[in-house]
Design a protein around this motif. Structure first.
Motif, PDB file in Angstrom:
ATOM      1  N   VAL A  77       5.216  -1.172   2.098  1.00 60.11           N
ATOM      2  CA  VAL A  77       5.022   0.253   1.650  1.00 60.11           C
ATOM      3  C   VAL A  77       6.395   1.219   1.095  1.00 60.11           C
ATOM      4  O   VAL A  77       7.376   1.327   1.579  1.00 60.11           O
TER       5      VAL A  77
ATOM      6  N   ASP B 197      -0.353   8.935  -2.348  1.00 59.31           N
ATOM      7  CA  ASP B 197      -0.003  10.400  -2.777  1.00 59.31           C
ATOM      8  C   ASP B 197      -0.979  11.383  -2.311  1.00 59.31           C
ATOM      9  O   ASP B 197      -2.289  11.028  -2.241  1.00 59.31           O
TER      10      ASP B 197
ATOM     11  N   LEU C 126       0.926  -1.157  -0.073  1.00 60.88           N
ATOM     12  CA  LEU C 126       0.040   0.031   0.004  1.00 60.88           C
ATOM     13  C   LEU C 126       0.956   1.261   0.084  1.00 60.88           C
ATOM     14  O   LEU C 126       1.769   1.234   0.490  1.00 60.88           O
TER      15      LEU C 126
ATOM     16  N   VAL D 118       8.171   3.837  -0.100  1.00 61.59           N
ATOM     17  CA  VAL D 118       8.081   5.168   0.299  1.00 61.59           C
ATOM     18  C   VAL D 118       9.608   5.804   0.156  1.00 61.59           C
ATOM     19  O   VAL D 118      10.497   5.029   0.255  1.00 61.59           O
TER      20      VAL D 118
ATOM     21  N   ALA E  55      -4.597  10.279  -0.834  1.00 65.95           N
ATOM     22  CA  ALA E  55      -4.603  10.662   0.425  1.00 65.95           C
ATOM     23  C   ALA E  55      -5.199  11.919   0.597  1.00 65.95           C
ATOM     24  O   ALA E  55      -4.497  13.155   0.922  1.00 65.95           O
TER      25      ALA E  55
HETATM   26  N1  TRP Z   1       2.537  10.878   3.406  1.00 63.59           N
HETATM   27  C1  TRP Z   1       2.709  10.318   2.144  1.00 63.59           C
HETATM   28  C2  TRP Z   1       3.023  11.605   1.522  1.00 63.59           C
HETATM   29  O1  TRP Z   1       3.186  12.775   1.761  1.00 63.59           O
HETATM   30  C3  TRP Z   1       1.248  10.077   1.456  1.00 63.59           C
HETATM   31  C4  TRP Z   1       0.586   8.910   2.161  1.00 63.59           C
HETATM   32  C5  TRP Z   1      -0.362   8.772   2.738  1.00 63.59           C
HETATM   33  C6  TRP Z   1       1.081   7.595   2.171  1.00 63.59           C
HETATM   34  N2  TRP Z   1      -0.774   7.750   3.280  1.00 63.59           N
HETATM   35  C7  TRP Z   1       0.036   6.775   2.905  1.00 63.59           C
HETATM   36  C8  TRP Z   1       2.407   6.832   1.699  1.00 63.59           C
HETATM   37  C9  TRP Z   1       0.291   5.313   3.263  1.00 63.59           C
HETATM   38  C10 TRP Z   1       2.443   5.508   2.281  1.00 63.59           C
HETATM   39  C11 TRP Z   1       1.293   4.822   2.889  1.00 63.59           C
HETATM   40  O2  TRP Z   1       3.731  11.257   0.212  1.00 63.59           O
END
Ligand code: TRP
Length: 349
Positions: A169, A34, A31, A171, A67
């Motif tokens: 995840v 963005d 998961l 990231v 998101a």
């Molecule tokens: N915080 C992430 C960003 O700013 C976006 C995001 C929201 C996210 N929920 C997530 C990333 C869950 C990985 C898993 O890019």
């Protein structure tokens, strides 16, 4: 002994996950997501979108989150949100995310996932939340006060990951504190109420961060990003306007020649060649020739993606259908997980 939460350990674990994925992709649920604050750009594409598509096509279970609630962590408006969300779906589809394989959904459309926030908030202390370095950095960068949502959104991010029992995840490095918190929340929940949630690991990108055209961090607000959704002409214009320097000989020197080097990195990632090789080829051709080369490289790479995107732009009903179907599936999964959570907590009446 390196700390469990250090970058080195995260990188080692990430590499182990990558090996696991190659062998048994079906064991992994990915998961990631963005914030829909604008259009996705080349940094997103090479940093994460391309990798998501690879995981999807390898056979991992893949989920992509828009998101939308995170948009209001550090800004006071939801202006353009609907347009941004639809365009984000178009970017995803154009880049190869296949809605038959990957669930695409938006935060605000999945109430049961959001409800996990309540038990999860009870598992963390204020001090833990307050020392999250990414939250601090975001607060400083935005100049916004620390709202309750900004302070607690990493917990909400744990809801994102855990509602679908995500265990991998993808990231960037800045998100590692959130993954760490997610792991903490899952462990504490499992210890207190019985095992419901998996161990979560970050998958760090293998490609180095692509700088913007001027060599600074790629950002919409710097005007140094090329969006996936731009036309070939818009791309040419943006590259033409980018700042280089007065030295004719093209060399790759990110420290002293950020503009020239940002352009070289952009060309390199689109062609699969190295920056130095391209610089040597252009040599005394100067920034005019360099810009021409970069423009062609970007436009050639993105031509098929942009052509697909155009089709989705002309079929908004399809784009909406994709999102509605993703929201529906996400709600089904979230209801199921929430039922397990209530059950584990004895909240069954
Ligand atoms: N915080 C992430 C960003 O700013 C976006 C995001 C929201 C996210 N929920 C997530 C990333 C869950 C990985 C898993 O890019």
């Amino acid at each position: 002994m390196p700390n469990e939460n250090s970058y080195e350990v995260a990188l080692q674990k990430s590499n182990a996950i990558r090996e696991g994925l190659a062998k048994t992709p079906e064991k992994f649920t990915m998961l990631t997501g963005d914030r829909p604050t604008g259009r996705l750009h080349l940094g997103h594409y090479f940093g994460t979108l391309k990798g998501r598509v690879e995981l999807q096509n390898m056979g991992a279970k893949t989920n992509v989150l828009i998101a939308d609630y995170q948009v209001i962590t550090d800004r006071d408006t939801t202006e353009h949100i609907q347009d941004n969300v639809y365009n984000m779906v178009m970017d995803y589809l154009a880049c190869g995310i296949d809605p038959d394989k990957t669930m695409i959904y938006a935060h605000s459309a999945v109430p049961a996932a959001n409800q996990l926030m309540l038990p999860f908030l009870s598992l963390v202390s204020e001090a833990e939340l307050a020392r999250n370095p990414t939250v601090k950095a975001e607060m400083e960068a935005s100049g916004h006060e620390l709202t309750g949502l900004l302070l607690t959104y990493p917990v909400h991010q744990a809801c994102d990951i855990l509602f679908c029992k995500g265990n991998v995840v993808p990231v960037g490095r800045d998100q590692l504190p959130h993954i760490e918190l997610t792991r903490t929340i899952a462990r504490r929940f499992n210890n207190r109420y019985g095992k419901v949630f998996p161990e979560v690991e970050a998958l760090l990108s293998e490609t180095p961060l692509l700088p913007g055209l001027d060599g600074r961090k790629m950002s919409k607000s710097y005007g140094n990003a090329i969006n996936i959704s731009m036309t070939a002409e818009e791309t040419a214009k943006r590259i033409k306007k980018s700042q280089t320097d007065s030295e004719r000989m093209i060399t790759f020197d990110p420290e002293n020649r950020p503009g020239v080097s940002g352009l070289l990195s952009t060309a390199a990632i689109c062609t699969g060649r190295s920056e130095v090789e391209i610089a040597e080829e252009i040599g005394m051709g100067g920034s005019g020739q360099l810009k021409k080369y970069v423009t062609e490289a970007v436009n050639e790479y993105f031509a098929p993606i942009r052509e697909r995107r155009q089709r989705y732009e002309n079929d908004l009903d399809y784009v909406k259908d994709v999102l509605h179907e993703g929201n529906r599936r996400a709600s089904e999964i979230a209801e199921q997980t929430l039922a397990e959570v209530r059950d584990a907590m004895g909240m069954v009446y």
